[in-house]
Write an enzyme that holds these catalytic residues in place. Structure first.
Site, mmCIF file in Angstrom:
data_model
loop_
_atom_site.group_PDB
_atom_site.id
_atom_site.type_symbol
_atom_site.label_atom_id
_atom_site.label_comp_id
_atom_site.label_asym_id
_atom_site.label_seq_id
_atom_site.Cartn_x
_atom_site.Cartn_y
_atom_site.Cartn_z
ATOM 1 C CD1 TRP A 1 -32.288 84.227 -84.403
ATOM 2 C CD2 TRP A 1 -34.057 83.478 -85.553
ATOM 3 N NE1 TRP A 1 -32.520 85.102 -85.442
ATOM 4 C CE2 TRP A 1 -33.589 84.666 -86.154
ATOM 5 C CE3 TRP A 1 -35.165 82.834 -86.095
ATOM 6 C CZ2 TRP A 1 -34.213 85.216 -87.290
ATOM 7 C CZ3 TRP A 1 -35.779 83.377 -87.223
ATOM 8 C CH2 TRP A 1 -35.301 84.556 -87.812
ATOM 9 C CG ASP B 1 -30.655 77.334 -85.222
ATOM 10 O OD1 ASP B 1 -29.815 77.421 -86.141
ATOM 11 O OD2 ASP B 1 -31.584 78.150 -85.074
ATOM 12 C CE LYS C 1 -28.091 83.534 -89.798
ATOM 13 N NZ LYS C 1 -28.657 84.847 -90.091
HETATM 14 N N1 PMP Z 1 -31.778 80.383 -86.379
HETATM 15 C C1 PMP Z 1 -30.858 81.348 -86.225
HETATM 16 C C2 PMP Z 1 -29.879 81.239 -85.092
HETATM 17 C C3 PMP Z 1 -30.807 82.423 -87.109
HETATM 18 O O1 PMP Z 1 -29.899 83.386 -86.955
HETATM 19 C C4 PMP Z 1 -31.742 82.490 -88.176
HETATM 20 C C5 PMP Z 1 -31.722 83.590 -89.207
HETATM 21 N N2 PMP Z 1 -31.183 84.775 -88.856
HETATM 22 C C6 PMP Z 1 -32.699 81.485 -88.273
HETATM 23 C C7 PMP Z 1 -32.671 80.440 -87.379
HETATM 24 C C8 PMP Z 1 -33.722 81.489 -89.367
HETATM 25 O O2 PMP Z 1 -33.089 81.187 -90.548
HETATM 26 P P1 PMP Z 1 -33.766 81.219 -91.966
HETATM 27 O O3 PMP Z 1 -33.990 82.650 -92.309
HETATM 28 O O4 PMP Z 1 -32.733 80.531 -92.815
HETATM 29 O O5 PMP Z 1 -35.028 80.450 -91.889
#
Ligand code: PMP
Length: 363
Positions: free
Chosen positions: A105, A175, A199
């Site tokens: 991510w 994040d 989450k």
């Molecule tokens: N950052 C992290 C650490 C994530 O786990 C996720 C989703 N699993 C995201 C960003 C992306 O999130 P979203 O699907 O809400 O755009």
């Protein structure tokens, strides 16, 4: 209330919500007490909704001890939109943003930021399959960087920061999508924190952004209005129609979390839950944890079996046994047990029992 069958949901997100919250939603869905209409029907400019929004923010502030010098805004577009909004708002022309690349991510965040401005990857562990997060002594920070971006918990690889990186006076942007509110967080060491709710905080559809007020000055008027932090902050997350149902549900989860005793209390439970799984993973060598031990995530427990055939069998049989969502992310394979705040401890015990039984049969 009808009694329904629920499996143990190990999904990485959207993920399990507290049963009491789901029951409350069910009870009040047709008519909010004292309102006579559904949360799905009321105006976002109505007093009842403004109260819901204000209470969600107040509970978030209380839980995390957020100082008055920070704004809390509720946005849409997921954490993924923040990959763009952070640099669009904070990466001023001529400056450089530092990114600590400790997982898939984080890598996506880098990719988006590069479309906006200068990016320096301060350190990466991609070459080690992100089995660990870069160490402090590996960070090559830019003097006067616009900010330093980190990912507090790597959802896919199952690693998590145990201590925040030292970045001096540089603004730290984190994040926290997959470990927000799983343990206490020192907001004052951050300039900006963002987290998709789906989450640990609520359902999909709302993203929480906590931003230090002085940073709002960087948001240029030339930005598209909807992508401008200052606009959302000035309008108290009501510049346009917010995701009302997601905000409402997140508010209920925050109240649940407060009833559970808050972040320090939930951390104890999370340490115990994850501890049980890691102990089982380490017990004989049949299972193999993929994250370096010192940085193992409390939220996403990743492990492999001796062969891919056994992994396929494990997924099939565990699903049949009511343990859902254990297949690892498609990019890394193996297993991943996501055990967020609302995941019940007896579900962890059930998985440990299943792992033992599976190993006895197949090991
Ligand atoms: N950052 C992290 C650490 C994530 O786990 C996720 C989703 N699993 C995201 C960003 C992306 O999130 P979203 O699907 O809400 O755009």
């Amino acid at each position: 209330m009808t009694t329904v069958h629920r499996v143990y949901n190990f999904s990485a997100g959207p993920a399990v919500l507290p049963l009491s919250v789901l029951e409350e939603i069910q009870r009040d869905l047709i008519s909010l007490p004292g309102v006579g209409m559904s949360i799905l029907e009321i105006s976002h400019r109505s007093a009842p909704f403004e109260r819901i929004l204000a209470e969600a923010e107040a509970d978030i502030r209380t839980l995390a001890g957020i100082p008055a010098s920070y704004k809390v805004v509720f946005l849409q577009g997921g954490a993924s939109l923040q990959f763009s909004m952070v640099p669009m708002n904070l990466l001023t022309p001529g400056s450089t943003a530092d990114y600590i690349d400790g997982g898939s991510w984080a890598e996506k965040a880098v990719k988006e930021a590069r479309k906006i401005g200068n990016v320096n990857v301060a350190a990466t562990t991609k070459g080690e399959n992100y089995a660990r997060i870069p160490r402090q002594d590996e960070l090559k920070l830019t003097p006067n960087a616009a900010y330093v971006h980190m990912t507090s918990n790597n959802t896919i690889e199952g690693t998590e920061y145990k201590d925040l990186p030292e970045v001096g006076n540089l603004p730290l942007v984190s994040d926290t999508s997959s470990d927000m509110f799983s343990k206490p967080i020192d907001v004052t060491r951050h300039a900006l924190i963002y987290s998709g709710a789906q989450k640990n905080m609520g359902p999909a559809g709302v993203t929480v952004v906590i931003i230090r007020e002085d940073l709002l000055q960087r948001s240029q008027k030339s930005l598209p209005t909807m992508l401008n932090y200052a606009v959302h902050a000035e309008n108290g997350s009501l510049y346009n129609t917010p995701p009302a149902f997601a905000v409402y549900t997140m508010g209920l989860v925050m109240k649940w979390l407060r009833r559970e005793g808050g972040l320090a209390a939930i951390e104890k439970v999370n340490v115990r839950k994850a501890g049980k799984l890691y102990a089982e993973i380490d017990r004989t060598g049949f299972y193999r944890g993929t994250a370096q031990k010192a940085q193992r995530s409390l939220m996403n427990v990743t492990f492999r079996l001796p062969s891919e055939d056994l992994e396929k069998q494990f997924v099939k049989e565990s699903t049949a046994a009511g343990l859902d969502g254990l297949k690892g992310h498609r990019s890394v394979g193996g297993m991943r047990a996501s055990i967020y705040n609302a995941f019940p401890e007896d579900g962890v015990d059930a998985l440990v029992g299943f792992m033992r039984e599976f190993e006895a049969r197949r090991g």
